[in-house]
Design a protein around this motif. Structure first.
Motif, mmCIF file in Angstrom:
data_model
loop_
_atom_site.group_PDB
_atom_site.id
_atom_site.type_symbol
_atom_site.label_atom_id
_atom_site.label_comp_id
_atom_site.label_asym_id
_atom_site.label_seq_id
_atom_site.Cartn_x
_atom_site.Cartn_y
_atom_site.Cartn_z
ATOM 1 N N THR A 88 0.839 -1.196 0.000
ATOM 2 C CA THR A 88 0.000 0.000 0.000
ATOM 3 C C THR A 88 0.875 1.248 0.000
ATOM 4 N N PRO A 89 0.361 2.374 -0.525
ATOM 5 C CA PRO A 89 1.137 3.620 -0.484
ATOM 6 C C PRO A 89 1.506 4.033 0.933
ATOM 7 N N GLU A 90 0.605 3.784 1.891
ATOM 8 C CA GLU A 90 0.895 4.155 3.273
ATOM 9 C C GLU A 90 2.057 3.341 3.819
ATOM 10 N N ARG A 91 2.113 2.047 3.471
ATOM 11 C CA ARG A 91 3.222 1.212 3.943
ATOM 12 C C ARG A 91 4.539 1.669 3.319
ATOM 13 N N LEU A 92 4.509 2.063 2.058
ATOM 14 C CA LEU A 92 5.724 2.562 1.420
ATOM 15 C C LEU A 92 6.240 3.791 2.160
ATOM 16 N N ARG A 93 5.322 4.681 2.529
ATOM 17 C CA ARG A 93 5.720 5.867 3.281
ATOM 18 C C ARG A 93 6.297 5.476 4.639
ATOM 19 N N GLN A 94 5.655 4.552 5.316
ATOM 20 C CA GLN A 94 6.140 4.119 6.629
ATOM 21 C C GLN A 94 7.504 3.445 6.518
ATOM 22 N N ASN A 95 7.689 2.624 5.500
ATOM 23 C CA ASN A 95 8.993 1.978 5.297
ATOM 24 C C ASN A 95 10.079 3.013 5.040
ATOM 25 N N TYR A 96 9.726 4.056 4.320
ATOM 26 C CA TYR A 96 10.701 5.127 4.072
ATOM 27 C C TYR A 96 11.213 5.696 5.390
ATOM 28 N N TRP A 97 10.311 5.992 6.317
ATOM 29 C CA TRP A 97 10.727 6.578 7.592
ATOM 30 C C TRP A 97 11.504 5.578 8.444
ATOM 31 N N LEU A 98 11.164 4.291 8.339
ATOM 32 C CA LEU A 98 11.914 3.280 9.087
ATOM 33 C C LEU A 98 13.387 3.280 8.675
ATOM 34 N N HIS A 99 13.643 3.506 7.395
ATOM 35 C CA HIS A 99 15.023 3.539 6.906
ATOM 36 C C HIS A 99 15.652 4.921 7.071
ATOM 37 N N TYR A 100 14.872 5.952 6.834
ATOM 38 C CA TYR A 100 15.390 7.322 6.921
ATOM 39 C C TYR A 100 15.935 7.640 8.307
ATOM 40 N N ALA A 101 15.273 7.180 9.344
ATOM 41 C CA ALA A 101 15.639 7.544 10.714
ATOM 42 C C ALA A 101 17.100 7.233 11.008
ATOM 43 N N GLU A 102 17.551 6.055 10.603
ATOM 44 C CA GLU A 102 18.937 5.673 10.863
ATOM 45 C C GLU A 102 19.858 5.989 9.685
ATOM 46 N N GLY A 103 19.349 5.876 8.466
ATOM 47 C CA GLY A 103 20.200 6.061 7.299
ATOM 48 C C GLY A 103 20.524 7.508 6.985
ATOM 49 N N SER A 104 19.619 8.432 7.299
ATOM 50 C CA SER A 104 19.815 9.839 6.949
ATOM 51 C C SER A 104 19.818 10.766 8.155
ATOM 52 N N ALA A 105 18.885 10.579 9.076
ATOM 53 C CA ALA A 105 18.753 11.523 10.189
ATOM 54 C C ALA A 105 19.840 11.355 11.241
ATOM 55 N N MET A 106 20.227 10.124 11.550
ATOM 56 C CA MET A 106 21.156 9.911 12.652
ATOM 57 C C MET A 106 22.624 10.237 12.353
ATOM 58 N N PRO A 107 23.151 10.031 11.137
ATOM 59 C CA PRO A 107 24.582 10.298 10.928
ATOM 60 C C PRO A 107 25.042 11.701 11.324
ATOM 61 N N PRO A 108 24.362 12.784 10.917
ATOM 62 C CA PRO A 108 24.853 14.095 11.372
ATOM 63 C C PRO A 108 24.729 14.298 12.870
ATOM 64 N N LEU A 109 23.732 13.690 13.500
ATOM 65 C CA LEU A 109 23.606 13.797 14.950
ATOM 66 C C LEU A 109 24.722 13.042 15.657
ATOM 67 N N LEU A 110 25.113 11.910 15.087
ATOM 68 C CA LEU A 110 26.243 11.178 15.649
ATOM 69 C C LEU A 110 27.538 11.972 15.487
ATOM 70 N N LEU A 111 27.719 12.593 14.324
ATOM 71 C CA LEU A 111 28.895 13.440 14.121
ATOM 72 C C LEU A 111 28.921 14.592 15.122
ATOM 73 N N LYS A 112 27.766 15.157 15.390
ATOM 74 C CA LYS A 112 27.677 16.241 16.375
ATOM 75 C C LYS A 112 28.187 15.763 17.730
ATOM 76 N N LEU A 113 27.753 14.590 18.147
ATOM 77 C CA LEU A 113 28.189 14.037 19.428
ATOM 78 C C LEU A 113 29.691 13.805 19.438
ATOM 79 N N VAL A 114 30.216 13.244 18.346
ATOM 80 C CA VAL A 114 31.651 12.944 18.278
ATOM 81 C C VAL A 114 32.480 14.221 18.380
ATOM 82 N N PHE A 115 32.120 15.234 17.622
ATOM 83 C CA PHE A 115 32.921 16.455 17.624
ATOM 84 C C PHE A 115 32.751 17.257 18.911
#
Length: 223
Positions: A88-115
């Protein structure tokens, strides 16, 4: 029975919250970070070779990675309540966020913590100014603008609806909770610039299942 291998102040808190939302029986095996390094203890490697959390075991299966765990639990025990049907289109959207959270959103936040830690780490007097200068410049020129880009994007995504995965609360919102909580603690998320995201955090924090997960999981601080 589901066993959650739970590390304090970690992504496993949102899996604990998901289990409370699902209302399924589970047990917690607790692990504590090293007070100096903040790394997970080596005992977790007996569960999964990477020694990371979250990890769950269920019916002889070992499942790691937050997105995979969320999808597994919601599909198996959610009865369609937290993830839409496949295809379903709704599941596709939900799957996107399941991957986005760790694949895109977290890397700069992790870099922030490291620096941030680089800037605070003790060093010889002649090296300390150099290390702090590099850490400050990288944050200002790259890390902080990237975090702002993602937060503005997420703020806009909440403009047409109250939740990320659709019109109602879903597992996508649980998955996105960790990067948004991390951003609120150290990444510049503020109610002034991101009122929808601040409201989102207030709403999820008020959910009874979230409160039960806090009580079950113990201390949870990302600052």
């Amino acid at each position: 029975m589901i066993t959650l291998h739970h590390l304090n102040n970690s992504r496993s808190q949102r899996i604990l919250w998901l289990l409370e939302e699902l209302g399924v029986p589970y047990q917690i095996k607790r692990y504590q970070r090293d007070a100096k390094t903040m790394l997970a203890p080596p005992e977790l490697r007996a569960v999964h070779p990477l020694g990371k959390s979250p990890v769950i075991t269920d019916d002889g299966l070992t499942v790691a990675e937050s997105g995979a765990i969320v999808e597994y639990l919601a599909d198996r025990y959610g009865h369609g309540g937290l993830l839409a049907p496949h295809g379903t289109p709704e599941r596709l959207r939900q799957n996107y966020w399941l991957h986005y959270a760790e694949g895109s959103a977290m890397p700069p936040l992790l870099l922030k913590l490291v620096f941030q830690r680089v800037a605070r780490t003790p060093a010889p007097f002649f090296a300390r100014p150099v290390a702090r200068s590099i850490a400050t410049k990288v944050q200002a020129r790259f890390v902080d603008p990237q975090i702002a880009l993602h937060l503005d994007y997420l703020e806009g995504e909440l403009g047409a609806r109250g939740w990320f995965g659709g019109e109602g609360f879903s597992a996508a919102d649980i998955q996105l909770s960790f990067p948004l909580e991390a951003a609120a603690a150290r990444g510049g998320l503020s109610a002034q610039r991101h009122p929808r995201l601040a409201d989102f955090l207030a709403r999820i924090h008020a959910r009874p299942a979230y409160q039960r997960a806090l009580a079950a999981g113990g201390d949870y601080r990302l600052g």
